[in-house]
Design a protein around this motif. Structure first.
Motif, short mmCIF file in Angstrom:
data_model
loop_
_atom_site.label_atom_id
_atom_site.label_comp_id
_atom_site.label_asym_id
_atom_site.label_seq_id
_atom_site.Cartn_x
_atom_site.Cartn_y
_atom_site.Cartn_z
N LYS A 150 3.88 -7.54 9.73
CA LYS A 150 3.49 -6.33 8.99
C LYS A 150 4.69 -5.39 8.98
O LYS A 150 5.42 -5.32 9.96
N SER A 203 3.07 -1.31 4.25
CA SER A 203 2.56 0.04 3.98
C SER A 203 3.77 0.95 3.82
O SER A 203 4.64 1.01 4.70
N GLU A 225 0.87 -1.18 0.00
CA GLU A 225 0.00 0.00 0.00
C GLU A 225 0.91 1.23 0.00
O GLU A 225 1.84 1.31 0.82
N ILE A 246 4.69 4.77 3.53
CA ILE A 246 4.05 6.06 3.79
C ILE A 246 5.10 7.15 3.57
O ILE A 246 6.14 7.16 4.25
N ILE A 263 1.02 5.18 0.50
CA ILE A 263 0.24 6.30 1.01
C ILE A 263 1.09 7.56 0.90
O ILE A 263 2.14 7.66 1.54
N VAL A 313 5.90 -1.34 8.09
CA VAL A 313 5.51 0.05 7.82
C VAL A 313 6.79 0.82 7.53
O VAL A 313 7.66 0.93 8.40
N LEU A 319 -1.29 3.04 12.43
CA LEU A 319 -1.13 1.60 12.16
C LEU A 319 -0.58 0.87 13.39
O LEU A 319 -1.02 -0.23 13.72
N ARG A 365 -5.61 5.08 -2.61
CA ARG A 365 -5.69 5.63 -1.25
C ARG A 365 -7.05 6.31 -1.04
O ARG A 365 -7.72 6.10 -0.03
#
Ligand code: F6R
Length: 266
Positions: free
Chosen positions: A192, A230, A2, A232, A4, A194, A19, A251
């Motif tokens: 996960k 993710s 993802e 970001i 963002i 990030v 998150l 998004r």
């Protein structure tokens, strides 16, 4: 993966912290992976504010990504000191729940093996925070690192030494050239991931991570093979992405249940 894209460092940190807050709200004994450097600072500030508003981190465990070899643990820029300031004191994790590699260990091979064993006995990392080097490194896995490497000693690339001199009064000669770092294989086992990136000097690395071929030339590109990542970034760090319209479209059309910023209030 993802992607963002946010308009400021503040918003990048706000989203990343959401998150982490989501994970910790669902599991008060979450095991988190923490990074140092300037990119995650805003995330830690937002997480601290969530703790002030009731998020319980008393039982959260944390493992840091890396540590310098060649400076004392109490040096102001050792990652022991940085994690102590940013994560223990600021966010409020219990010091006994936080493990940082010991760059002063006599037997670094044993220290790295012990660190890996400690992650495994804690049940593995639920959510890992990463920055990215301008050369595409994650942790201190510099270009050329094995994509299945484990925690070990590495030599920092001259590029990284130059970038990190800003933490050492601008003096490159003070920056250690060795470090201990989680391997890429270790990082990839987190459930996960990030990754946060800020600024134009990260744009090429972010493009390599998201859209480049997978390879050791841009170690972060291996994250394309992870099922739950993710990324970001601010607009400057996104500047060299080719598929930017789609990322923004996805998004803007993200189902509400997938949006941590909507369903976990700060
Ligand atoms: C730090 C780390 C590094 C940094 C990267 C970016 O623990 O593992 O990969 O995330 O060097 O550093 P900043 O955020 O200072 O640009």
């Amino acid at each position: 993966m993802e992607i963002i894209i946010k308009s400021s460092d503040y918003e990048v940190g706000e989203y990343a912290a959401a998150l982490f807050a989501e994970e910790i709200s669902e599991n008060s004994q979450a095991v988190i992976g923490v990074a140092t450097g300037s990119s995650p600072e805003s995330t830690y500030r937002h997480l601290a504010s969530r703790v002030e508003n009731g998020l319980d981190v008393s039982r959260v465990k944390a493992f840091a990504l890396d540590e310098y070899v060649g400076i004392e643990l109490d040096h102001q820029q050792s990652y022991h000191s940085v994690i102590n300031r940013e994560v223990v004191q600021q966010v409020g994790l219990a010091p006994e729940n936080v493990r940082v590699l010991d760059g002063t260990a006599q037997d670094v091979v044993a220290e790295c093996a012990d660190f890996e064993a400690h992650i495994a006995s804690s049940g593995g990392i639920d959510i890992q925070l990463l920055g990215i080097g301008a050369n595409g490194h994650i942790g201190f896995n510099e270009p050329g690192s094995s994509l299945v490497s484990r925690t070990r000693i590495k030599t920092l690339a001259p590029h990284t030494v130059k970038d990190n001199a800003r933490f050492f009064d601008g003096d490159q000669s003070q920056v250690p050239i060795h470090c201990l770092t989680q391997g890429i294989g270790t990082i990839m086992e987190a459930r996960k991931i990030v990754l946060v990136a800020i600024g134009r000097n990260k744009a090429q690395a972010v493009a390599g991570l998201v859209e480049g071929p997978i390879g050791t030339f841009c170690p972060a590109s291996i994250l394309q093979m992870h099922p739950n990542v993710s990324v970001i970034v601010d607009q400057e760090a996104a500047a060299e992405l080719r598929n930017i319209e789609y990322y923004n479209y996805a998004r803007d059309n993200m189902p509400t249940w997938q949006r941590p910023d909507v369903h976990t209030a700060e």
